[in-house]
Design an enzyme around this catalytic site. Structure first.
Site, PDB file in Angstrom:
ATOM      1  CG  ASP A  18      -1.671   0.453   1.378  1.00  0.00           C
ATOM      2  OD1 ASP A  18      -3.329   0.345   0.981  1.00  0.00           O
ATOM      3  OD2 ASP A  18      -1.580   1.992   0.911  1.00  0.00           O
ATOM      4  CD  GLN A  43     -14.550  -1.399  -3.581  1.00  0.00           C
ATOM      5  OE1 GLN A  43     -15.949  -1.439  -2.851  1.00  0.00           O
ATOM      6  NE2 GLN A  43     -14.005  -2.055  -4.092  1.00  0.00           N
ATOM      7  CG  HIS A  58      -8.483  -2.969  -1.876  1.00  0.00           C
ATOM      8  ND1 HIS A  58      -9.851  -2.201  -2.955  1.00  0.00           N
ATOM      9  CD2 HIS A  58      -8.368  -1.954  -1.242  1.00  0.00           C
ATOM     10  CE1 HIS A  58     -10.167  -1.732  -2.610  1.00  0.00           C
ATOM     11  NE2 HIS A  58      -9.618  -1.268  -0.608  1.00  0.00           N
ATOM     12  CG  HIS A  90      -6.899  -3.412   2.846  1.00  0.00           C
ATOM     13  ND1 HIS A  90      -6.003  -2.186   2.802  1.00  0.00           N
ATOM     14  CD2 HIS A  90      -7.833  -2.675   2.236  1.00  0.00           C
ATOM     15  CE1 HIS A  90      -7.324  -1.777   1.844  1.00  0.00           C
ATOM     16  NE2 HIS A  90      -8.234  -1.610   2.642  1.00  0.00           N
TER      17      HIS A  90
HETATM   18  P1  5GP Z   1      -9.870   1.448   0.582  1.00  0.00           P
HETATM   19  O1  5GP Z   1     -10.237   2.146   1.447  1.00  0.00           O
HETATM   20  O2  5GP Z   1     -10.568   1.525  -1.078  1.00  0.00           O
HETATM   21  O3  5GP Z   1     -10.408  -0.514   1.532  1.00  0.00           O
HETATM   22  O4  5GP Z   1      -8.335   1.025   0.339  1.00  0.00           O
HETATM   23  C1  5GP Z   1      -7.589   1.728  -0.667  1.00  0.00           C
HETATM   24  C2  5GP Z   1      -5.960   1.500  -0.660  1.00  0.00           C
HETATM   25  O5  5GP Z   1      -5.260   1.711  -1.551  1.00  0.00           O
HETATM   26  C3  5GP Z   1      -5.934   2.302   0.568  1.00  0.00           C
HETATM   27  O6  5GP Z   1      -4.951   1.951   1.471  1.00  0.00           O
HETATM   28  C4  5GP Z   1      -4.434   3.437  -0.244  1.00  0.00           C
HETATM   29  O7  5GP Z   1      -3.697   3.973   0.505  1.00  0.00           O
HETATM   30  C5  5GP Z   1      -4.039   2.659  -1.207  1.00  0.00           C
HETATM   31  N1  5GP Z   1      -4.014   3.159  -1.681  1.00  0.00           N
HETATM   32  C6  5GP Z   1      -4.229   3.967  -2.362  1.00  0.00           C
HETATM   33  N2  5GP Z   1      -3.444   5.088  -3.609  1.00  0.00           N
HETATM   34  C7  5GP Z   1      -2.580   4.590  -4.052  1.00  0.00           C
HETATM   35  C8  5GP Z   1      -2.291   3.941  -5.043  1.00  0.00           C
HETATM   36  O8  5GP Z   1      -1.515   4.695  -5.769  1.00  0.00           O
HETATM   37  N3  5GP Z   1      -1.201   2.571  -5.197  1.00  0.00           N
HETATM   38  C9  5GP Z   1      -0.444   2.164  -4.079  1.00  0.00           C
HETATM   39  N4  5GP Z   1       0.247   0.967  -3.628  1.00  0.00           N
HETATM   40  N5  5GP Z   1      -1.744   2.357  -3.251  1.00  0.00           N
HETATM   41  C10 5GP Z   1      -2.846   2.743  -3.163  1.00  0.00           C
END
Ligand code: 5GP
Ligand code: ZN
Length: 133
Positions: free
Chosen positions: A29, A90, A96, A98
């Protein structure tokens, strides 16, 4: 399409890739909650787990299983989490998983700390149970 994870898969934007299979990819991440915070995603763009076909689903969770054995060694405990839909938290609309290493005294708690305590009646529980079973 503007999906950030699709851009990682097509190598348009860089990522620290840990492991890749035919249908899935695991990488760090970019904004880690803790050191070792890892994401595992399907290569095809789907928003929710139930949108994956059987092969994509098996491949994704078998990569989760493999990478988890490495991540879990970092602290000995890991939060495995999926925000399956916008209202579930999300932010990136591409499935994805985690993997977040957890440790005693870190700033997070058990799942019940995510919600205010609400009591449900027996009939409400029975109604939802009947819908799901
Ligand atoms: P969500 O909030 O959708 O469950 O998680 C999205 C995750 O994607 C977050 O933990 C955020 O830090 C990660 N993330 C967002 N943009 C990028 C990126 O450009 N590259 C990577 N490796 N992770 C990202
Ligand atoms: Zn995508």
């Amino acid at each position: 399409m503007g999906c950030i994870f699709c851009k990682i898969i097509s190598k348009q934007i860089p990522a620290k890739i840990i492991q890749e299979t035919s249908h899935s990819i695991a990488f760090l991440d970019a904004f880690p909650l803790v050191k070792g915070h890892t994401l595992i995603i399907p290569k095809n763009h789907h928003m929710k787990i139930q949108d994956l076909n059987h092969e994509e689903n098996s491949d994704l969770f078998s990569l989760v299983h493999k990478v988890l054995s490495k991540v879990d060694k970092l602290t000995g405990s890991t939060l495995v989490a999926v925000h399956n839909g916008k209202d579930a938290g999300q932010e990136v609309p591409h499935v994805h998983v985690h993997l977040v290493p957890r440790a005693q005294g870190d700033s997070a708690g058990p799942i019940h700390t995510m919600f205010k305590t609400i009591k449900f009646s027996d009939s409400e529980i029975e109604e939802i149970y009947n819908k799901l079973k």
